[in-house]
Write a protein that holds these residues in place. Sequence first.
Motif, PDB file in Angstrom:
ATOM      1  N   PRO A  36      -5.014   1.780 -29.088  1.00  0.00           N
ATOM      2  CA  PRO A  36      -5.180   2.527 -27.827  1.00  0.00           C
ATOM      3  C   PRO A  36      -5.742   1.682 -26.685  1.00  0.00           C
ATOM      4  CG  PRO A  36      -5.897   3.866 -29.679  1.00  0.00           C
ATOM      5  CD  PRO A  36      -5.586   2.510 -30.236  1.00  0.00           C
ATOM      6  N   GLY A  37      -6.675   0.788 -26.985  1.00  0.00           N
ATOM      7  CA  GLY A  37      -7.269  -0.033 -25.940  1.00  0.00           C
ATOM      8  C   GLY A  37      -6.365  -1.123 -25.419  1.00  0.00           C
ATOM      9  N   MET A  38      -5.173  -1.276 -26.007  1.00  0.00           N
ATOM     10  CA  MET A  38      -4.211  -2.283 -25.566  1.00  0.00           C
ATOM     11  C   MET A  38      -2.958  -1.658 -24.957  1.00  0.00           C
ATOM     12  SD  MET A  38      -5.234  -5.409 -26.075  1.00  0.00           S
ATOM     13  CE  MET A  38      -6.579  -6.245 -26.913  1.00  0.00           C
ATOM     14  N   LEU A  39      -2.830  -0.343 -25.052  1.00  0.00           N
ATOM     15  CA  LEU A  39      -1.593   0.305 -24.626  1.00  0.00           C
ATOM     16  C   LEU A  39      -1.270   0.060 -23.159  1.00  0.00           C
ATOM     17  CD1 LEU A  39      -1.142   3.873 -26.183  1.00  0.00           C
ATOM     18  CD2 LEU A  39       0.542   2.022 -26.041  1.00  0.00           C
ATOM     19  N   GLY A  40      -2.278   0.112 -22.302  1.00  0.00           N
ATOM     20  CA  GLY A  40      -2.039  -0.091 -20.879  1.00  0.00           C
ATOM     21  C   GLY A  40      -1.458  -1.457 -20.594  1.00  0.00           C
TER      22      GLY A  40
END
Length: 385
Positions: free
Chosen positions: A314-318
């Motif tokens: 989730p912390g890399m999705l952007g």
Amino acid sequence: TGQTGQSRLSALACRQHDTGVLVARTLPRILLGPLAGALVDRYPRKQVLMGIELSRVGLALLSLLLAATEGGTVWAVYALVAGLAVTETFAQPAQMSLLPALAAPSELVHANSLLNSTNYGAMALSYALGGLLILALSMTHVVLVALALFVLAGALLTPIRSEPASPTRLQGRLPLPHAISQGLDYLRRHDLARSLTVMEFLEHWPHGLWTSALMLAFTTQALQASELYWGYQNALYFVGNLFGAGLAVAFAARIHKRPGWTIIVNAGLLCLLTISYALAPDVWLAMAVSLAFGPPMALRDVAQDVLLQSTVEPGMLGRVYATRQTLAMIAHMASSLGLAYLADLLPVRQIYLFGGILYGMTALYAMTRPALRRAQLQHIPPAAA
């Protein structure tokens, strides 16, 4: 002769303005894409989306001010288009990264299908009603309508709950260059996300076929039809996308079981449909093919998004979404300019046949990727869904 010369000058001016708008729409997304991804992963995505809508409201107010003071020039228009492109650069990664925090893993196919169908429905309405509004209302009133829609969009964000802070965000805020580098390194090591990113880059080269100028040239020159049928083709394409989003809901369980093959098969269909479009003998068959484009595009988009949202941290999705977007914009801008140049040298049907071959090469690339062929999600919704 004088009228012919004026017509050519007018056509040249229109093409120059089209190129200016294309550059204004794509260049900010290329330059700011990596930064957008890092900031989307750093700050709460709901706040990012609300900031985007406030920025759009500000741009609409600025355009009203320019209209009221008669300060609008073509360069001011380019600047406003570039400003809207900047907001879009942040919006797409933030929106797609927030969705997994709002929907359960088993609901992601339905959630992405609903989001896509909403977007496609809005695009279909904008093509159908936009021209009518411009003809019926002054540009000031058209901008006021857009302003009201931006305000409404911001208000609708209010009840959305904020996602929990990701471990990456809790670790502290890295310097932005480090955060961007970290995202690229993560994408390099994530085989499935890297394959989908490369595929998106390859597919945006033939996507340049569907620019307004090239489609209009195909409609008037190859199909010998009026500009009105160009608009019909665009509307039918978005109607087909709506139908495809509905199919994604109906076949959610199958997409969950074989998302990679969903992407591969539909990439092949895009090749066949583009060649069929290039060879269409009349506008009626071209319109039918435009409608048929929608389902494979929608099914492919849903499968790609569900795979990324289910497998990327989730912390890399952007950053992953922003990198895909940046590379896609590079390909799209280069393709649009290159294909427009080729259209002056070759018959427009040959340009579309060439695009069909490029889609076929993308499908072959997807077929060779083991990560795509073997992709399978763990969370499968009940058959009744």
